[in-house]
Design a protein around this motif. Structure first.
Motif, mmCIF file in Angstrom:
data_model
loop_
_atom_site.group_PDB
_atom_site.id
_atom_site.type_symbol
_atom_site.label_atom_id
_atom_site.label_comp_id
_atom_site.label_asym_id
_atom_site.label_seq_id
_atom_site.Cartn_x
_atom_site.Cartn_y
_atom_site.Cartn_z
ATOM 1 N N ALA A 76 -2.209 29.880 94.505
ATOM 2 C CA ALA A 76 -2.216 30.432 95.864
ATOM 3 C C ALA A 76 -2.429 31.946 95.827
ATOM 4 O O ALA A 76 -3.223 32.491 96.607
ATOM 5 N N LYS A 77 -1.766 32.621 94.905
ATOM 6 C CA LYS A 77 -1.931 34.069 94.762
ATOM 7 C C LYS A 77 -3.356 34.407 94.328
ATOM 8 O O LYS A 77 -3.982 35.335 94.863
ATOM 9 N N ALA A 78 -3.896 33.660 93.371
ATOM 10 C CA ALA A 78 -5.248 33.917 92.871
ATOM 11 C C ALA A 78 -6.299 33.652 93.947
ATOM 12 O O ALA A 78 -7.298 34.379 94.027
ATOM 13 N N LEU A 79 -6.085 32.651 94.776
ATOM 14 C CA LEU A 79 -7.031 32.384 95.861
ATOM 15 C C LEU A 79 -7.010 33.509 96.894
ATOM 16 O O LEU A 79 -8.056 33.865 97.454
ATOM 17 N N GLN A 80 -5.846 34.076 97.132
ATOM 18 C CA GLN A 80 -5.758 35.235 98.028
ATOM 19 C C GLN A 80 -6.498 36.424 97.420
ATOM 20 O O GLN A 80 -7.227 37.136 98.113
ATOM 21 N N GLU A 81 -6.323 36.637 96.118
ATOM 22 C CA GLU A 81 -7.034 37.716 95.427
ATOM 23 C C GLU A 81 -8.541 37.487 95.468
ATOM 24 O O GLU A 81 -9.309 38.427 95.627
ATOM 25 N N ARG A 82 -8.957 36.234 95.349
ATOM 26 C CA ARG A 82 -10.380 35.911 95.448
ATOM 27 C C ARG A 82 -10.917 36.249 96.826
ATOM 28 O O ARG A 82 -11.986 36.849 96.961
ATOM 29 N N VAL B 57 -16.221 44.243 88.675
ATOM 30 C CA VAL B 57 -15.229 43.986 87.634
ATOM 31 C C VAL B 57 -14.053 43.204 88.214
ATOM 32 O O VAL B 57 -13.544 42.259 87.597
ATOM 33 N N GLN B 58 -13.647 43.555 89.437
ATOM 34 C CA GLN B 58 -12.568 42.844 90.132
ATOM 35 C C GLN B 58 -12.956 41.375 90.340
ATOM 36 O O GLN B 58 -12.151 40.475 90.101
ATOM 37 N N VAL B 59 -14.176 41.122 90.764
ATOM 38 C CA VAL B 59 -14.636 39.754 91.001
ATOM 39 C C VAL B 59 -14.649 38.958 89.701
ATOM 40 O O VAL B 59 -14.214 37.806 89.669
ATOM 41 N N VAL B 60 -15.121 39.559 88.621
ATOM 42 C CA VAL B 60 -15.140 38.877 87.319
ATOM 43 C C VAL B 60 -13.718 38.508 86.916
ATOM 44 O O VAL B 60 -13.450 37.375 86.486
ATOM 45 N N THR B 61 -12.792 39.430 87.061
ATOM 46 C CA THR B 61 -11.395 39.188 86.702
ATOM 47 C C THR B 61 -10.809 38.045 87.526
ATOM 48 O O THR B 61 -10.136 37.157 86.991
ATOM 49 N N VAL B 62 -11.077 38.056 88.821
ATOM 50 C CA VAL B 62 -10.575 37.005 89.709
ATOM 51 C C VAL B 62 -11.144 35.649 89.311
ATOM 52 O O VAL B 62 -10.422 34.654 89.244
ATOM 53 N N CYS B 63 -12.441 35.599 89.037
ATOM 54 C CA CYS B 63 -13.079 34.335 88.645
ATOM 55 C C CYS B 63 -12.479 33.790 87.349
ATOM 56 O O CYS B 63 -12.175 32.595 87.239
ATOM 57 N N ARG B 64 -12.310 34.652 86.388
ATOM 58 C CA ARG B 64 -11.755 34.213 85.098
ATOM 59 C C ARG B 64 -10.312 33.747 85.249
ATOM 60 O O ARG B 64 -9.897 32.760 84.619
ATOM 61 N N ASN B 65 -9.538 34.434 86.079
ATOM 62 C CA ASN B 65 -8.153 34.038 86.324
ATOM 63 C C ASN B 65 -8.097 32.664 86.987
ATOM 64 O O ASN B 65 -7.304 31.801 86.588
ATOM 65 N N GLY C 184 -14.827 25.044 85.892
ATOM 66 C CA GLY C 184 -16.214 25.259 85.490
ATOM 67 C C GLY C 184 -16.970 26.136 86.474
ATOM 68 O O GLY C 184 -17.729 27.024 86.072
ATOM 69 N N ASN C 185 -16.755 25.900 87.766
ATOM 70 C CA ASN C 185 -17.412 26.723 88.794
ATOM 71 C C ASN C 185 -17.027 28.190 88.652
ATOM 72 O O ASN C 185 -17.889 29.078 88.705
ATOM 73 N N PHE C 186 -15.745 28.447 88.482
ATOM 74 C CA PHE C 186 -15.302 29.840 88.381
ATOM 75 C C PHE C 186 -15.675 30.462 87.044
ATOM 76 O O PHE C 186 -15.934 31.665 86.975
ATOM 77 N N THR C 187 -15.728 29.667 85.993
ATOM 78 C CA THR C 187 -16.190 30.186 84.704
ATOM 79 C C THR C 187 -17.644 30.638 84.813
ATOM 80 O O THR C 187 -18.002 31.738 84.374
ATOM 81 N N ARG C 188 -18.489 29.796 85.412
ATOM 82 C CA ARG C 188 -19.905 30.147 85.578
ATOM 83 C C ARG C 188 -20.070 31.356 86.488
ATOM 84 O O ARG C 188 -20.874 32.250 86.212
ATOM 85 N N ALA C 189 -19.318 31.402 87.588
ATOM 86 C CA ALA C 189 -19.418 32.541 88.507
ATOM 87 C C ALA C 189 -18.991 33.826 87.810
ATOM 88 O O ALA C 189 -19.665 34.859 87.917
ATOM 89 N N GLY C 190 -17.888 33.782 87.068
ATOM 90 C CA GLY C 190 -17.436 34.965 86.342
ATOM 91 C C GLY C 190 -18.460 35.430 85.325
ATOM 92 O O GLY C 190 -18.712 36.631 85.183
ATOM 93 N N TYR C 191 -19.070 34.477 84.645
ATOM 94 C CA TYR C 191 -20.097 34.819 83.664
ATOM 95 C C TYR C 191 -21.293 35.494 84.349
ATOM 96 O O TYR C 191 -21.795 36.506 83.878
ATOM 97 N N ARG C 192 -21.749 34.930 85.460
ATOM 98 C CA ARG C 192 -22.910 35.508 86.152
ATOM 99 C C ARG C 192 -22.618 36.912 86.664
ATOM 100 O O ARG C 192 -23.456 37.801 86.543
#
Length: 127
Positions: free
Chosen positions: A44-50, A75-83, A107-115
């Motif tokens: 829930a916290k991570a989704l709010q950060e996203r 950088v913030q978006v990458v961190t959020v995706c990886r988390n 998998g979706n967030f891993t790919r998004a963070g990578y991109r």
């Protein structure tokens, strides 16, 4: 009556074993809920950060031409995706009934963070 068999006597080891050995039992269900409760709080916290990161990213896209990989918002978006990917992976392990859905989200967030890490906001939007 033997030791530890009186009603109401705590049996931490046996109860713990029952909680993992007998799927469907009250102990098992309580164990599963307790095991994943903190993960749902983290999610829930991570989704709010996203949500906040995406708002910042959208504002950046309107106001700033420098949306490269080193930009603080990127950088913030990458961190959020990886988390989020990590939390979903942990949930897949903790709640096997929903593992397919959680693994797909991971998998979706891993790919998004990578991109975002490789291409920044503009590279991600172009794909």
């Amino acid at each position: 009556m033997g030791r530890g068999t009186d009603p109401g006597t705590l049996r931490p080891v046996t109860d713990g074993l029952d909680a993992t050995r007998f799927p469907g039992s009250a102990q098992y269900e309580a164990h599963q809920r307790a095991r994943a409760e903190h993960l749902h709080t983290d999610l829930a916290k991570a989704l709010q950060e996203r949500s906040e990161a995406w708002d910042d990213l959208n504002a950046l896209a309107d106001d700033d031409d420098d949306t490269g990989v080193d930009h603080p918002v990127n950088v913030q978006v990458v961190t959020v995706c990886r988390n989020l990917a990590e939390i979903y992976q942990d949930l897949a392990l903790a709640e096997s009934a929903f593992s397919h859905e959680y693994e797909a989200e991971a998998g979706n967030f891993t790919r998004a963070g990578y991109r975002f890490a490789e291409h920044g906001q503009l590279g991600y939007a172009a794909e």
